[in-house]
Each structure stands twice: as structure tokens, then as C-alpha cells.
Design a protein around this motif. Structure first.
Motif, short mmCIF file in Angstrom:
data_model
loop_
_atom_site.label_atom_id
_atom_site.label_comp_id
_atom_site.label_asym_id
_atom_site.label_seq_id
_atom_site.Cartn_x
_atom_site.Cartn_y
_atom_site.Cartn_z
N TYR A 20 30.62 40.00 5.98
CA TYR A 20 29.75 41.03 6.57
C TYR A 20 30.14 42.36 5.96
O TYR A 20 31.09 42.45 5.16
CB TYR A 20 29.85 41.06 8.10
N VAL A 21 29.43 43.41 6.33
CA VAL A 21 29.76 44.75 5.83
C VAL A 21 29.89 45.70 7.01
O VAL A 21 29.37 45.45 8.11
CB VAL A 21 28.68 45.28 4.86
N TRP A 22 30.60 46.79 6.78
CA TRP A 22 30.67 47.87 7.75
C TRP A 22 29.44 48.76 7.56
O TRP A 22 28.66 48.56 6.62
CB TRP A 22 31.96 48.67 7.55
N ASN A 24 26.67 51.38 6.49
CA ASN A 24 26.31 51.92 5.17
C ASN A 24 26.77 51.03 4.02
O ASN A 24 26.98 51.51 2.90
CB ASN A 24 26.87 53.34 4.99
N GLY A 25 26.91 49.73 4.31
CA GLY A 25 27.26 48.78 3.27
C GLY A 25 28.69 48.87 2.78
O GLY A 25 29.02 48.31 1.73
N THR A 26 29.55 49.54 3.51
CA THR A 26 30.94 49.70 3.08
C THR A 26 31.74 48.44 3.38
O THR A 26 31.35 47.59 4.18
CB THR A 26 31.59 50.91 3.77
N ARG A 27 32.91 48.34 2.74
CA ARG A 27 33.74 47.14 2.87
C ARG A 27 35.10 47.40 3.51
O ARG A 27 35.75 46.46 3.96
CB ARG A 27 33.95 46.52 1.48
N PRO A 240 35.49 42.08 4.10
CA PRO A 240 35.55 43.35 4.82
C PRO A 240 36.91 43.46 5.51
O PRO A 240 37.39 42.50 6.11
CB PRO A 240 34.41 43.24 5.84
N ASP A 274 32.66 56.17 0.32
CA ASP A 274 32.79 54.78 -0.12
C ASP A 274 33.42 53.87 0.94
O ASP A 274 33.56 52.66 0.71
CB ASP A 274 33.64 54.70 -1.38
#
Length: 294
Positions: A20-22, A24-27, A240, A274
Motif C-alpha cells: 500500500y502507499v501513504w 500522496n503516494g509516498t512510501r 511502505p 517525498d
């Protein structure tokens, strides 16, 4: 051979879990856990700068009190300068001793999490009734002063009894920071229908074990933060991850350590777009909505 187990979660390697992602698409999610603690004078537990003598131990009590009188204000300035959110891990006795230190963090929108009544005591040695009372008194004080139920809990000294997760779920807490067994959030089993999420809290990237216990210098602690961050950014390409930074104002609020901490936190803030730079409760809320039940 089966060894005794806590039964709170099953083994699951990080390489075989749902992706999954955090936001805003962050990792990589990064949060600061700022411990605001108050200690009894002349009795009880407390970290030591130098080996303590007979009570009253003025040297170590005064060193810890420096954090509430000076160190926390320096850290507040640092967080403001770098626009860093924080989760306050709050001893509820702070409201009686120095409520002024909570107000500016409240105004910033920072999170207030439960951290017991005082770090002069340890809940793991209490009866279930006494531990339930400790959690209740802490919760009521935070709810009264902040106008809402705290979502997260960190036990003083990370001390748990056999029923602490159950009591936290029953008291309305949605996540705990007590367990440092993972780099991702995960569900804990509790008795009854209670749900409790474990959010990673650092015991390595933590100024008490690093600086007080292992005697690491300020520059080395800052380097630890930077190296942890850079390595976890690389690792987060595959999964993630969560990176926590645990701080105590009476330790990193000392001027020579603060200067090094500023270097490390500026390194993180410099790439804020980021990452998911947030509060521990934000991590818990996002993960709880997407992770399958335990």
C-alpha cells in the motif's frame, strides 16, 4: 518445542505482506515522538545523567526538570523553524505542574498521546485494577484539557503488564506505541471486541537508549537519524515503512545536542514532499483504514 508466547500477533515476514502507499503516494512515513515527562521529587523512577545517590537525588531530578523549563522551548522553536509536526507523549501530571508547555503544541495542531501519569512509576508491576485506574486518570486529564479522547498510548518506560493492550482497547485507545517489533503498523489481538493497532516506536533511534544508556555523542546520534532515514527511503521502494524519532527535551534540548539534532531534522525536512511527514496518529488512522483485520 513451543516457547511461551504473548499471543498478540502472528509471525509475518515484512517481505510477504500486502502493499500500500501513504498519502500522496509516498512510501515512508516519518514522525517525531516528543516525550513530555514529569517526575516525583525524592522518590520513584527517573533516567540518570550520573549514578544517583540517596534520595532526594537533586542532580538527576534537576537535570530532567531542565527539559520542561528550557529544553522543550528550544525544541518548539526548532519544530517551528522546520515546520515539523509532532506527537506529544504526555505524562498527565504535566497539566498540574507546567501546563504552559502543552499550549503552543496544541495551537500548532500537534497530537497529544497518553504517556501515563508520571515517568516516576511503572504500570507493569501494578494490579489490573490499579493499572486500569492509571490509564483512566491519564485519559480523563487529557480529554479534559484537550477536548477529545487521545488515540495513542505509550507506557512510561514502555512497561506493560499481561493485560495492558486489553485495558487500552477497553479505554478507547486505537493504537499503541509500546512495541518496537516492526517497521510497519499491525493489529494486536485483544480480549473482547477491542481493536488496537501497533504503530512502530523506536528503541534504537531514541535518545534515552542511545545517549543515556550507550553514551553516544550528539553528532553520532544525529548521524544515526540521517542514516536511518536515508536507508529506510531506499528500503521503502519495496514496502511502505514507518520511521519514528523518539526525543526527550532534557536530553536533546541541551544546546550542544540541539545543534546536531537540527542538522538531522533539516536533512529530513529538506525532502518533505517525498515522504509522509506526520503525527503517529495520522499513521494509525491511515493504516487502520486499509489493513485487513487481525
Amino acid at each position: 518445542m513451543r516457547l511461551p508466547s504473548h499471543g498478540r500477533y502472528d509471525y509475518a515476514p515484512i517481505t510477504r505482506r500486502p502493499d500500500y502507499v501513504w498519502p500522496n503516494g509516498t512510501r515512508l512515513a516519518v514522525y517525531i515522538g516528543l516525550n513530555l515527562e514529569h517526575f516525583a521529587f525524592g522518590e520513584g523512577l527517573g533516567a540518570e545523567l550520573a549514578p544517583g545517590g540517596p534520595q532526594p537525588d537533586v542532580l538527576n531530578f534537576a537535570w530532567r526538570d531542565y527539559g520542561n523549563r528550557v529544553g522543550v522551548w528550544r525544541l518548539l522553536d526548532l519544530f517551528d523553524a522546520l515546520s515539523l509536526p509532532a506527537t506529544l507523549l504526555l505524562n498527565s501530571s504535566i497539566y498540574d505542574y507546567c501546563p504552559e508547555i502543552v499550549a503552543p503544541f496544541r495551537s500548532r495542531g500537534d497530537e497529544i498521546a497518553g504517556h501515563g501519569r508520571s515517568n516516576a512509576e511503572r504500570q507493569s508491576i501494578m494490579s489490573e485494577a490499579d493499572e486500569r485506574l492509571l490509564i483512566a486518570e491519564t485519559t480523563v486529564a487529557i480529554r479534559h484539557n484537550e477536548g477529545q479522547q487521545p488515540a495513542g498510548w505509550l507506557s512510561p518506560w514502555i512497561a506493560e503488564s499481561a493485560v495492558t493492550p486489553d485495558l487500552l482497547a477497553e479505554a478507547g485507545y486505537s493504537y499503541t506505541l509500546n512495541w518496537c517489533h516492526d517497521d510497519q503498523p499491525g493489529w494486536m489481538r485483544t480480549r473482547g471486541d477491542g481493536k488496537l493497532l501497533s504503530v512502530p516506536y523506536p528503541q534504537e533511534l531514541n535518545d534515552i537508549p542511545a545517549i543515556v544508556a550507550r553514551k553516544i555523542e550528539a553528532e553520532a546520534f544525529a548521524d544515526m537519524i540521517i542514516d536511518q532515514f536515508d536507508e529506510m527511503r531506499d528500503q521503502a521502494v519495496a514496502q511502505p515503512l514507518v520511521m519514528g524519532i523518539a526525543l526527550h527535551p532534557y536530553i536533546v534540548g541541551q544546546p550542544f545536542r540541539l545543534r546536531q539534532l537540527r542538522r538531522a531534522l533539516a536533512h529530513i525536512a529538506g525532502v518533505r514532499d517525498d515522504i509522509f511527514l506526520c503525527r503517529a496518529g495520522d499513521i494509525a488512522a491511515h493504516a487502520a483504514a486499509i489493513l485487513p483485520p487481525a
